[in-house]
Write a protein that holds these residues in place. Structure first.
Motif, short mmCIF file in Angstrom:
data_model
loop_
_atom_site.label_atom_id
_atom_site.label_comp_id
_atom_site.label_asym_id
_atom_site.label_seq_id
_atom_site.Cartn_x
_atom_site.Cartn_y
_atom_site.Cartn_z
N ASN A 50 9.87 -6.42 -6.57
CA ASN A 50 8.96 -5.28 -6.45
C ASN A 50 8.43 -5.06 -5.04
O ASN A 50 7.61 -4.18 -4.82
CB ASN A 50 7.79 -5.44 -7.44
CG ASN A 50 8.27 -5.39 -8.87
OD1 ASN A 50 9.13 -4.60 -9.21
ND2 ASN A 50 7.72 -6.26 -9.70
N HIS A 51 8.89 -5.86 -4.10
CA HIS A 51 8.46 -5.71 -2.71
C HIS A 51 9.12 -4.48 -2.08
O HIS A 51 10.27 -4.16 -2.38
CB HIS A 51 8.83 -6.94 -1.89
CG HIS A 51 7.91 -8.11 -2.11
ND1 HIS A 51 7.72 -8.69 -3.34
CD2 HIS A 51 7.14 -8.80 -1.24
CE1 HIS A 51 6.87 -9.69 -3.22
NE2 HIS A 51 6.51 -9.78 -1.96
N THR A 52 8.40 -3.84 -1.19
CA THR A 52 8.97 -2.74 -0.43
C THR A 52 9.89 -3.30 0.66
O THR A 52 9.82 -4.50 0.98
CB THR A 52 7.87 -1.90 0.25
OG1 THR A 52 7.22 -2.71 1.23
CG2 THR A 52 6.88 -1.36 -0.76
N ASP A 53 10.70 -2.44 1.23
CA ASP A 53 11.56 -2.88 2.33
C ASP A 53 10.72 -3.41 3.48
O ASP A 53 11.07 -4.41 4.11
CB ASP A 53 12.45 -1.73 2.81
CG ASP A 53 13.49 -1.33 1.78
OD1 ASP A 53 13.72 -2.10 0.82
OD2 ASP A 53 14.07 -0.24 1.94
N ARG A 54 9.63 -2.76 3.77
CA ARG A 54 8.76 -3.20 4.87
C ARG A 54 8.22 -4.60 4.60
O ARG A 54 8.16 -5.44 5.51
CB ARG A 54 7.62 -2.21 5.05
CG ARG A 54 6.77 -2.48 6.27
CD ARG A 54 5.86 -1.34 6.51
NE ARG A 54 6.69 -0.23 6.96
CZ ARG A 54 6.49 0.45 8.06
NH1 ARG A 54 5.48 0.14 8.83
NH2 ARG A 54 7.27 1.43 8.42
N GLN A 55 7.83 -4.86 3.36
CA GLN A 55 7.35 -6.20 3.01
C GLN A 55 8.48 -7.23 3.15
O GLN A 55 8.26 -8.33 3.64
CB GLN A 55 6.81 -6.21 1.58
CG GLN A 55 5.51 -5.44 1.43
CD GLN A 55 5.14 -5.25 -0.03
OE1 GLN A 55 5.98 -5.00 -0.88
NE2 GLN A 55 3.84 -5.36 -0.31
N LEU A 56 9.67 -6.85 2.70
CA LEU A 56 10.81 -7.75 2.83
C LEU A 56 11.12 -8.02 4.29
O LEU A 56 11.39 -9.16 4.67
CB LEU A 56 12.04 -7.18 2.12
CG LEU A 56 11.98 -7.16 0.60
CD1 LEU A 56 13.20 -6.44 0.03
CD2 LEU A 56 11.86 -8.56 0.03
N PHE A 57 11.07 -6.98 5.13
CA PHE A 57 11.31 -7.17 6.57
C PHE A 57 10.33 -8.17 7.15
O PHE A 57 10.70 -9.02 7.96
CB PHE A 57 11.21 -5.85 7.32
CG PHE A 57 12.42 -4.98 7.23
CD1 PHE A 57 13.59 -5.40 6.60
CD2 PHE A 57 12.41 -3.71 7.77
CE1 PHE A 57 14.70 -4.60 6.52
CE2 PHE A 57 13.53 -2.90 7.70
CZ PHE A 57 14.67 -3.35 7.08
N SER A 58 9.08 -8.05 6.75
CA SER A 58 8.07 -8.97 7.27
C SER A 58 8.41 -10.41 6.87
O SER A 58 8.34 -11.33 7.70
CB SER A 58 6.70 -8.58 6.73
OG SER A 58 5.72 -9.47 7.20
#
Length: 70
Positions: free
Chosen positions: A6-14
């Protein structure tokens, strides 16, 4: 893998930028088919599309420290 589904791409990038391999796997499984078919549409050869897809994700992992700078 369900931990980051459920993480956003931005969260995954972080998370990826911090070296989180599970976040990278989640991102990979989210986008590898899309990247593959995009490259296949351009190069028209399955083997080349597979190699290019691997290259895309390899570059993402190798350049992970810069993901938070975007």
């Amino acid at each position: 893998m369900t931990a980051y589904v459920n993480h956003t791409d931005r969260q995954l990038f972080s998370l990826i930028s911090e070296g989180d391999q599970q976040a990278f796997r989640t991102f990979f499984f989210r986008y590898n088919v899309k990247v593959y078919f995009f490259t296949l549409h351009i190069v028209k050869k399955q083997e080349e599309a597979e190699e290019l897809t691997q290259d895309v994700f390899l570059k993402l992992w190798l350049g992970r420290e810069t993901l938070n700078n975007t």
